[in-house]
Design an enzyme around this catalytic site. Structure first.
Site, mmCIF file in Angstrom:
data_model
loop_
_atom_site.group_PDB
_atom_site.id
_atom_site.type_symbol
_atom_site.label_atom_id
_atom_site.label_comp_id
_atom_site.label_asym_id
_atom_site.label_seq_id
_atom_site.Cartn_x
_atom_site.Cartn_y
_atom_site.Cartn_z
ATOM 1 N N LEU A 146 0.762 -1.002 0.294
ATOM 2 C CA LEU A 146 -0.250 0.459 -0.203
ATOM 3 C C LEU A 146 1.206 1.653 0.478
ATOM 4 O O LEU A 146 2.056 1.058 0.713
ATOM 5 C CB LEU A 146 -1.301 0.340 1.520
ATOM 6 C CG LEU A 146 -1.331 -1.330 1.617
ATOM 7 C CD1 LEU A 146 -2.783 -1.216 2.576
ATOM 8 C CD2 LEU A 146 -2.805 -1.486 0.929
ATOM 9 N N GLY A 157 14.482 18.577 -17.311
ATOM 10 C CA GLY A 157 12.956 19.343 -16.810
ATOM 11 C C GLY A 157 13.606 19.576 -15.486
ATOM 12 O O GLY A 157 14.016 18.939 -14.455
ATOM 13 N N GLY A 158 13.473 20.578 -15.343
ATOM 14 C CA GLY A 158 13.964 21.840 -14.108
ATOM 15 C C GLY A 158 12.834 22.077 -13.469
ATOM 16 O O GLY A 158 12.665 23.144 -13.080
ATOM 17 N N GLY A 159 11.941 20.726 -13.443
ATOM 18 C CA GLY A 159 10.885 21.296 -12.273
ATOM 19 C C GLY A 159 10.754 20.524 -11.052
ATOM 20 O O GLY A 159 12.302 20.092 -10.884
ATOM 21 N N ARG A 196 3.702 15.091 -14.737
ATOM 22 C CA ARG A 196 2.751 13.789 -15.042
ATOM 23 C C ARG A 196 1.391 13.776 -15.445
ATOM 24 O O ARG A 196 1.488 14.927 -15.945
ATOM 25 C CB ARG A 196 2.593 13.366 -13.606
ATOM 26 C CG ARG A 196 3.945 12.644 -12.867
ATOM 27 C CD ARG A 196 3.910 12.630 -11.427
ATOM 28 N NE ARG A 196 3.443 10.961 -11.534
ATOM 29 C CZ ARG A 196 4.157 9.925 -10.947
ATOM 30 N NH1 ARG A 196 5.013 10.057 -11.606
ATOM 31 N NH2 ARG A 196 3.510 8.772 -11.159
ATOM 32 N N HIS A 201 12.432 34.420 19.180
ATOM 33 C CA HIS A 201 14.054 34.651 18.754
ATOM 34 C C HIS A 201 14.813 34.112 18.972
ATOM 35 O O HIS A 201 14.859 33.746 20.662
ATOM 36 C CB HIS A 201 14.351 36.300 18.728
ATOM 37 C CG HIS A 201 15.607 36.767 18.256
ATOM 38 N ND1 HIS A 201 15.625 37.110 17.095
ATOM 39 C CD2 HIS A 201 16.099 36.569 19.311
ATOM 40 C CE1 HIS A 201 17.060 37.722 16.894
ATOM 41 N NE2 HIS A 201 17.280 37.469 18.358
HETATM 42 P P1 NAD Z 1 6.770 19.289 -13.247
HETATM 43 O O1 NAD Z 1 5.689 19.811 -13.968
HETATM 44 O O2 NAD Z 1 6.955 20.174 -11.424
HETATM 45 O O3 NAD Z 1 7.969 19.751 -13.701
HETATM 46 C C1 NAD Z 1 8.137 19.366 -15.492
HETATM 47 C C2 NAD Z 1 9.474 20.888 -15.934
HETATM 48 O O4 NAD Z 1 9.840 19.918 -17.152
HETATM 49 C C3 NAD Z 1 8.739 21.952 -15.976
HETATM 50 O O5 NAD Z 1 9.240 22.554 -15.667
HETATM 51 C C4 NAD Z 1 8.673 21.967 -17.801
HETATM 52 O O6 NAD Z 1 8.344 23.487 -18.511
HETATM 53 C C5 NAD Z 1 9.490 20.530 -18.192
HETATM 54 N N1 NAD Z 1 9.520 20.679 -19.415
HETATM 55 C C6 NAD Z 1 8.601 19.815 -20.519
HETATM 56 N N2 NAD Z 1 8.872 19.314 -20.738
HETATM 57 C C7 NAD Z 1 10.491 18.914 -21.237
HETATM 58 C C8 NAD Z 1 11.142 18.822 -22.267
HETATM 59 N N3 NAD Z 1 10.992 18.458 -23.338
HETATM 60 N N4 NAD Z 1 12.515 19.447 -22.162
HETATM 61 C C9 NAD Z 1 13.164 19.737 -20.976
HETATM 62 N N5 NAD Z 1 12.545 20.073 -20.159
HETATM 63 C C10 NAD Z 1 10.382 19.972 -19.941
HETATM 64 O O7 NAD Z 1 6.862 18.002 -13.163
HETATM 65 P P2 NAD Z 1 7.582 16.365 -11.939
HETATM 66 O O8 NAD Z 1 9.414 17.606 -11.712
HETATM 67 O O9 NAD Z 1 7.951 16.002 -13.147
HETATM 68 O O10 NAD Z 1 6.512 17.005 -11.041
HETATM 69 C C11 NAD Z 1 5.438 16.037 -11.430
HETATM 70 C C12 NAD Z 1 4.925 15.745 -10.545
HETATM 71 O O11 NAD Z 1 4.851 15.909 -9.040
HETATM 72 C C13 NAD Z 1 4.579 17.803 -10.084
HETATM 73 O O12 NAD Z 1 2.765 17.971 -10.166
HETATM 74 C C14 NAD Z 1 4.509 17.882 -9.556
HETATM 75 O O13 NAD Z 1 4.238 18.939 -8.412
HETATM 76 C C15 NAD Z 1 4.696 16.055 -8.254
HETATM 77 N N6 NAD Z 1 5.660 16.096 -7.209
HETATM 78 C C16 NAD Z 1 6.165 17.213 -6.419
HETATM 79 C C17 NAD Z 1 6.607 17.029 -5.602
HETATM 80 C C18 NAD Z 1 6.772 17.752 -3.921
HETATM 81 O O14 NAD Z 1 5.687 18.541 -3.943
HETATM 82 N N7 NAD Z 1 7.953 18.261 -3.784
HETATM 83 C C19 NAD Z 1 7.874 16.189 -5.954
HETATM 84 C C20 NAD Z 1 7.806 15.626 -6.824
HETATM 85 C C21 NAD Z 1 6.956 15.685 -7.683
#
Ligand code: NAD
Length: 467
Positions: free
Chosen positions: A38, A175-177, A265, A438
């Protein structure tokens, strides 16, 4: 054939929360999950194992930074098996605990892949399961990119990156997310030369630029390269390595030992046979729902990543509670948050909640921003990390708190106070009058509110226009 009052499909944070809450409200609940354990992506191959690896990364980075504070530890010796065992131990304890809690609540757990066959029925690995009501919490999957062979053993997604098969000498993160930069933090600390390629013109596109700036600055100094506004055209096997070609404006082709793809995703709505149940689908696999998390079929609810952005476990958990309560007949249950926090557990961490400055500008909302740079925070300075910042985004005139943003170590913990303040309708004055201990980083929220109110004394005086 079996039947339950409530079937919950998917045992991630949203699904198990919904199942447990519904059982606590007296429903007879069956929880369906295709994996043995789970906990879904979050517990097994997401939030939790990544945080274990980020903990290790933090220890390594702090030991390195300590050299500037008069303490030298020397080069670390890293035992990857030990790191993996630590991570797996955390996951095992949590997922094991969930199994026990399901048992304690008499929630029946059925293992297998589910597909709807009607408005009150599904098949789980060929077995018919009927229900009066259903909560669908079947999550999302990683998006793949054309031109990148996802099945190649040197091409990683967020799941295989957590396996930590090795520490590649040269890692390309596409992907710089949030996922890309969290895993970059881990592999950089372990010793990889990390390159990041991001399609947009900035990292973490959803966050305000002033929050991203200190992160960008710190990682620019550590990583091999960060390419913004750049696409990956192709990834091809090249002997032991991968040869990567970039799109227009990008760098020259280069070789990497592994490539991690983290480009977002996609909801799993179109993988469940929901049409057989009469449930309507929106774009990109997302299932539209109302405030009670009901789909267009009133006895079928959907929650979590399945209902779209933000795809965050804590959002799913709260939606799960609402759906369970609505399924148990509570008419007042509604998902109606003032703010949902987002956290990137990078170094430094980024956290924000409510309205961002970028959104305010886009939506034409007139705001005032109270910013407190951590270079003026005693706690940040005495921890050797004055590179953070805390800000409040405030409604002009009323002082109502509309949004908050924090960058710096522990930002993910600090944002909770901001969310509570917004949920309870506090204004800048309330925050300024709240006595924070503080010296702490939490003070920065009180002082940023004072900055917005014009009463701050921890920063140089604001020059007043003479009357
Ligand atoms: P994301 O959407 O945060 O980042 C994906 C990044 O990839 C974006 O910056 C986008 O512009 C870039 N991108 C898209 N296509 C591309 C390409 N062809 N070439 C280069 N860059 C490209 O998605 P993620 O990081 O994969 O995360 C997925 C999901 O999981 C998100 O919804 C995120 O919020 C969630 N998540 C959250 C956490 C957390 O809360 N700490 C941690 C991991 C994941």
């Amino acid at each position: 054939m079996s039947r339950a009052q409530l079937v919950v499909l998917g045992a991630g944070p949203g699904g198990y929360t919904a199942a447990f809450r519904a059982a606590d409200l007296g429903l007879d609940v069956t929880l369906v999950e295709r994996h043995e354990r789970l906990g879904g992506v979050c517990l097994n191959v997401g939030c939790i194992p990544s945080k274990a690896l980020l903990h290790v990364a933090k220890v390594l980075a702090e030991a390195e930074d300590a050299a500037a504070h008069g303490i030298a530890f020397g080069a670390p010796s890293i035992d990857l098996d030990g790191v993996r065992a630590f991570k797996d131990g955390a996951v095992d304890r949590l997922t094991g605990g969930l199994g026990q809690m399901a048992k304690g609540r008499k929630v029946t757990v059925v293992r297998g892949e589910a597909r709807f066959t009607g408005a009150h029925a599904m098949e789980v690995d060929g077995e018919r399961l009927e229900f009066d009501r259903c909560i669908v919490a079947a999550g999302s999957h990683a998006v793949r990119l054309p031109g990148i062979p996802a099945e190649h053993p040197r091409v990683l997604d967020s799941t295989s990156a957590l396996d930590l098969a090795d520490v590649p000498e040269r890692l390309l993160v596409v992907g710089g997310g949030i996922i890309g930069l969290e895993m970059a933090t881990v592999y950089d600390a372990l010793g990889s030369a990390v390159t990041v390629v991001e399609l947009q013109d900035g990292l973490i596109p959803g966050a305000d630029r002033d929050l991203v700036k200190p992160l960008h600055k710190r990682i620019s100094g550590r990583y091999a390269a960060i390419h913004l506004g750049t696409a990956v055209e192709a990834v091809e096997p090249d002997g032991e390595a991968l040869r990567v070609t970039f799109g227009e404006g990008g760098p020259e082709p280069a070789a990497f030992d592994r490539v991690l793809v983290a480009v977002g995703r996609r909801a799993n709505g179109d993988r469940l046979g929901l049409d057989a149940a009469g449930v309507e689908l929106g774009a990109r696999g997302v299932v539209p729902v109302d405030r009670q998390m009901r789909t267009n079929v009133p006895h079928i609810f959907a929650i979590g990543d399945l209902v779209g952005e933000p795809m965050l476990a804590h959002k799913a958990i709260h939606e799960g509670k609402v759906a369970a309560e609505a399924a148990a007949g509570r008419r007042d249950a509604a998902f109606d948050p003032v703010a949902i926090p987002a956290v990137a557990y990078t170094d430094p961490e980024l956290a924000w909640a409510g309205l961002t400055e970028t959104q305010a500008a886009e939506e034409g909302v007139t705001v005032e921003v109270g910013r407190f740079p951590w270079s003026a925070s005693g706690r940040a300075l005495s921890s050797g990390r004055p590179d953070g910042m805390t800000k409040w985004i405030v409604e002009k005139g009323s002082g109502r708190l509309l949004g908050a943003g924090i960058v710096g170590p522990h930002a993910g913990e600090l944002i909770a106070e901001a969310v509570l303040a917004m949920e309870t309708g506090a204004d800048v004055e309330d925050l300024g009058l709240t006595i924070h201990p503080h010296p702490t980083l939490s003070e920065s929220l009180g002082i940023a509110a004072e900055v917005a109110a014009g009463t701050a004394t921890d920063l140089p005086p604001v020059r007043r226009r003479s009357a």
